[in-house]
Structure formats: structure tokens, C-alpha cells
Design a protein around this motif. Structure first.
Motif, PDB file in Angstrom:
ATOM      1  N   THR A  72       2.609  40.485  -7.504  1.00  0.00           N
ATOM      2  CA  THR A  72       3.659  39.765  -6.836  1.00  0.00           C
ATOM      3  C   THR A  72       4.107  38.482  -7.269  1.00  0.00           C
ATOM      4  O   THR A  72       5.256  38.136  -7.550  1.00  0.00           O
ATOM      5  CB  THR A  72       3.917  40.317  -5.478  1.00  0.00           C
ATOM      6  N   PHE A  73       2.933  37.821  -7.091  1.00  0.00           N
ATOM      7  CA  PHE A  73       3.189  36.254  -7.626  1.00  0.00           C
ATOM      8  C   PHE A  73       3.593  36.019  -9.092  1.00  0.00           C
ATOM      9  O   PHE A  73       4.510  35.491  -9.211  1.00  0.00           O
ATOM     10  CB  PHE A  73       1.817  35.354  -7.331  1.00  0.00           C
ATOM     11  N   ILE A  74       2.938  36.799  -9.893  1.00  0.00           N
ATOM     12  CA  ILE A  74       3.114  36.706 -11.330  1.00  0.00           C
ATOM     13  C   ILE A  74       4.872  37.156 -11.676  1.00  0.00           C
ATOM     14  O   ILE A  74       5.345  36.645 -12.348  1.00  0.00           O
ATOM     15  CB  ILE A  74       2.228  37.407 -12.120  1.00  0.00           C
ATOM     16  N   GLN A  75       4.989  38.143 -10.948  1.00  0.00           N
ATOM     17  CA  GLN A  75       6.459  38.782 -11.115  1.00  0.00           C
ATOM     18  C   GLN A  75       7.407  37.564 -10.739  1.00  0.00           C
ATOM     19  O   GLN A  75       8.128  37.168 -11.175  1.00  0.00           O
ATOM     20  CB  GLN A  75       6.704  39.799 -10.361  1.00  0.00           C
ATOM     21  N   TRP A  76       6.959  36.845  -9.834  1.00  0.00           N
ATOM     22  CA  TRP A  76       8.035  36.125  -9.020  1.00  0.00           C
ATOM     23  C   TRP A  76       8.025  34.757 -10.032  1.00  0.00           C
ATOM     24  O   TRP A  76       9.089  34.440 -10.392  1.00  0.00           O
ATOM     25  CB  TRP A  76       7.320  35.496  -7.719  1.00  0.00           C
ATOM     26  N   LYS A  77       6.986  34.348 -10.625  1.00  0.00           N
ATOM     27  CA  LYS A  77       7.000  33.180 -11.235  1.00  0.00           C
ATOM     28  C   LYS A  77       7.556  33.636 -12.703  1.00  0.00           C
ATOM     29  O   LYS A  77       8.190  32.860 -13.475  1.00  0.00           O
ATOM     30  CB  LYS A  77       5.351  32.831 -11.700  1.00  0.00           C
ATOM     31  N   LEU A  78       7.511  34.853 -13.320  1.00  0.00           N
ATOM     32  CA  LEU A  78       8.005  35.307 -14.653  1.00  0.00           C
ATOM     33  C   LEU A  78       9.452  35.150 -14.158  1.00  0.00           C
ATOM     34  O   LEU A  78      10.475  34.911 -15.188  1.00  0.00           O
ATOM     35  CB  LEU A  78       7.621  36.602 -15.080  1.00  0.00           C
ATOM     36  N   LEU A  79      10.043  35.646 -12.992  1.00  0.00           N
ATOM     37  CA  LEU A  79      11.412  35.895 -12.769  1.00  0.00           C
ATOM     38  C   LEU A  79      11.956  34.608 -12.761  1.00  0.00           C
ATOM     39  O   LEU A  79      13.031  34.428 -13.047  1.00  0.00           O
ATOM     40  CB  LEU A  79      11.806  36.877 -11.761  1.00  0.00           C
ATOM     41  N   GLU A  80      11.260  33.770 -12.061  1.00  0.00           N
ATOM     42  CA  GLU A  80      11.764  32.372 -11.830  1.00  0.00           C
ATOM     43  C   GLU A  80      11.862  31.559 -13.098  1.00  0.00           C
ATOM     44  O   GLU A  80      12.978  30.903 -13.290  1.00  0.00           O
ATOM     45  CB  GLU A  80      10.704  31.659 -10.797  1.00  0.00           C
ATOM     46  N   GLY A  81      10.768  31.746 -14.088  1.00  0.00           N
ATOM     47  CA  GLY A  81      11.147  31.364 -15.436  1.00  0.00           C
ATOM     48  C   GLY A  81      12.290  31.600 -16.244  1.00  0.00           C
ATOM     49  O   GLY A  81      12.671  31.128 -17.208  1.00  0.00           O
ATOM     50  N   GLU A  86      18.109  35.513  -7.433  1.00  0.00           N
ATOM     51  CA  GLU A  86      17.969  36.560  -6.548  1.00  0.00           C
ATOM     52  C   GLU A  86      16.721  37.320  -6.500  1.00  0.00           C
ATOM     53  O   GLU A  86      16.115  37.476  -5.463  1.00  0.00           O
ATOM     54  CB  GLU A  86      19.267  37.225  -6.254  1.00  0.00           C
ATOM     55  N   VAL A  87      16.511  37.866  -7.626  1.00  0.00           N
ATOM     56  CA  VAL A  87      15.172  38.572  -7.783  1.00  0.00           C
ATOM     57  C   VAL A  87      13.952  37.825  -7.524  1.00  0.00           C
ATOM     58  O   VAL A  87      12.975  38.429  -6.861  1.00  0.00           O
ATOM     59  CB  VAL A  87      15.346  39.485  -9.321  1.00  0.00           C
ATOM     60  N   SER A  88      13.884  36.541  -8.021  1.00  0.00           N
ATOM     61  CA  SER A  88      12.728  35.590  -7.889  1.00  0.00           C
ATOM     62  C   SER A  88      12.606  35.406  -6.447  1.00  0.00           C
ATOM     63  O   SER A  88      11.548  35.385  -5.832  1.00  0.00           O
ATOM     64  CB  SER A  88      13.264  34.415  -8.662  1.00  0.00           C
ATOM     65  N   LYS A  89      13.798  35.044  -5.701  1.00  0.00           N
ATOM     66  CA  LYS A  89      13.845  34.840  -4.200  1.00  0.00           C
ATOM     67  C   LYS A  89      13.261  36.067  -3.415  1.00  0.00           C
ATOM     68  O   LYS A  89      12.323  35.891  -2.478  1.00  0.00           O
ATOM     69  CB  LYS A  89      14.865  34.261  -3.703  1.00  0.00           C
ATOM     70  N   ASP A  90      13.393  37.160  -3.942  1.00  0.00           N
ATOM     71  CA  ASP A  90      13.210  38.482  -3.287  1.00  0.00           C
ATOM     72  C   ASP A  90      11.738  38.484  -3.501  1.00  0.00           C
ATOM     73  O   ASP A  90      11.079  38.692  -2.347  1.00  0.00           O
ATOM     74  CB  ASP A  90      13.934  39.745  -3.956  1.00  0.00           C
ATOM     75  N   LYS A  91      11.269  38.301  -4.804  1.00  0.00           N
ATOM     76  CA  LYS A  91       9.643  38.685  -5.146  1.00  0.00           C
ATOM     77  C   LYS A  91       9.067  37.475  -4.146  1.00  0.00           C
ATOM     78  O   LYS A  91       7.876  37.969  -3.555  1.00  0.00           O
ATOM     79  CB  LYS A  91       9.374  38.262  -6.527  1.00  0.00           C
ATOM     80  N   LYS A  92       9.509  36.325  -4.078  1.00  0.00           N
ATOM     81  CA  LYS A  92       8.665  35.171  -3.346  1.00  0.00           C
ATOM     82  C   LYS A  92       8.687  35.591  -1.701  1.00  0.00           C
ATOM     83  O   LYS A  92       7.672  35.346  -1.197  1.00  0.00           O
ATOM     84  CB  LYS A  92       9.517  33.904  -3.435  1.00  0.00           C
ATOM     85  N   LEU A  95       6.211  38.419  -1.318  1.00  0.00           N
ATOM     86  CA  LEU A  95       4.891  37.828  -1.192  1.00  0.00           C
ATOM     87  C   LEU A  95       4.442  37.136  -0.185  1.00  0.00           C
ATOM     88  O   LEU A  95       3.374  37.427   0.466  1.00  0.00           O
ATOM     89  CB  LEU A  95       4.746  36.709  -2.649  1.00  0.00           C
ATOM     90  N   HIS A  96       5.309  36.251   0.357  1.00  0.00           N
ATOM     91  CA  HIS A  96       4.972  35.810   1.594  1.00  0.00           C
ATOM     92  C   HIS A  96       4.753  36.649   2.831  1.00  0.00           C
ATOM     93  O   HIS A  96       4.046  36.542   3.604  1.00  0.00           O
ATOM     94  CB  HIS A  96       6.052  34.658   2.077  1.00  0.00           C
ATOM     95  N   GLU A  97       5.686  37.639   2.968  1.00  0.00           N
ATOM     96  CA  GLU A  97       5.498  38.742   3.894  1.00  0.00           C
ATOM     97  C   GLU A  97       4.260  39.509   3.768  1.00  0.00           C
ATOM     98  O   GLU A  97       3.435  39.809   4.767  1.00  0.00           O
ATOM     99  CB  GLU A  97       6.641  39.712   3.986  1.00  0.00           C
ATOM    100  N   MET A  98       3.843  39.664   2.653  1.00  0.00           N
ATOM    101  CA  MET A  98       2.499  40.482   2.358  1.00  0.00           C
ATOM    102  C   MET A  98       1.301  39.438   2.852  1.00  0.00           C
ATOM    103  O   MET A  98       0.335  39.642   3.474  1.00  0.00           O
ATOM    104  CB  MET A  98       2.307  40.771   0.991  1.00  0.00           C
ATOM    105  N   LEU A  99       1.464  38.057   2.469  1.00  0.00           N
ATOM    106  CA  LEU A  99       0.370  37.172   2.636  1.00  0.00           C
ATOM    107  C   LEU A  99       0.503  36.749   4.169  1.00  0.00           C
ATOM    108  O   LEU A  99      -0.609  36.807   4.786  1.00  0.00           O
ATOM    109  CB  LEU A  99       0.525  35.907   1.784  1.00  0.00           C
TER     110      LEU A  99
END
Length: 124
Positions: A72-81, A86-92, A95-99
Motif C-alpha cells: 500500500t505504501f509503494i502504491q501510494w508513493k507511485l501514485l503520488e509521483g 485523489e487515488v494517492s490520498k486514498d492509498k495514504k 495505509l494509515h487505517e491499516m497501520l
């Protein structure tokens, strides 16, 4: 337990193709970026982020916990890049909910261990 490493095989080919096109890099370069074991790699950044978020209380995380969080972190960072805000914020957020769930498990486990040893203080 050794912290597992995410590799490109965890991602669908269609996802990798889409990301590589949007980042304007080859599939091979993207796979290398994902598979890298350098200290500045996405895997290492994910480990540091997760450990920091969980205050280094990661001993109770399972291999599946690590893999899910790192993916999830890697997806977030790739999408952020590629500025998919919107998708990047959703992944973040995911990730925070999971953590946060992992954090609750660690706190619960620590409290259970401390109660059985007679310690009544806050452990986190």
C-alpha cells in the motif's frame, strides 16, 4: 522475523504498465525501482515509514501485515509521483487505517503481557 520485501510480482502487469507510461519510464526501470534493495529504495522507505508510524513496535507484525502495508505504501508513493491526488490520498488513508489497526494489536498485546506480569503502566 526478517522484514519481507515487496517485488514487482505483487503488482498486476496492467498496473505496472499504466504507472510506467505515466511516469514515462520503461517497465524494466519501474520493476527495478520496486525490486531495489538500496537504502533509498521504496521497500526501505516503506519499512522506515511503517516503523516510525508504529513507534518501532513492529515485532508483532506478521509477514502478511508487512507485505500489505508495504504494498500500500509503494502504491501510494507511485501514485503520488504521477500526481493522481485523489487515488494517492486514498492509498495514504488506507495505509494509515491499516497501520492504526496494527498499532491497536500491538497495544493490546503489550497490555495483555504487562497485565500478566503485574505491570499496570502505559506501555506505548
Amino acid at each position: 522475523m526478517e522484514i519481507p520485501t515487496i517485488q514487482d510480482k505483487y503488482f498486476e502487469d496492467v498496473y505496472l504498465e499504466s504507472i510506467s507510461e505515466q511516469l514515462r519510464i520503461s517497465i524494466e526501470d519501474l520493476k527495478e525501482k520496486i525490486n531495489s534493495k538500496d537504502t533509498a529504495s521504496l521497500n526501505k522507505k516503506a519499512e522506515r515509514y511503517i516503523q516510525t508510524y508504529l513507534f518501532n513496535k513492529t515485532s508483532h507484525l506478521t509477514e502478511d501485515n508487512w507485505l500489505s502495508a508495504k504494498e500500500t505504501f509503494i502504491q501510494w508513493k507511485l501514485l503520488e509521483g504521477i500526481e493522481k491526488d485523489e487515488v494517492s490520498k486514498d492509498k495514504k488513508k488506507t495505509l494509515h487505517e491499516m497501520l492504526d489497526l496494527f498499532k491497536e494489536q500491538v497495544i493490546s498485546e503489550n497490555n495483555k503481557n504487562n497485565t500478566s506480569s503485574g505491570f499496570k503502566g502505559i506501555t506505548f
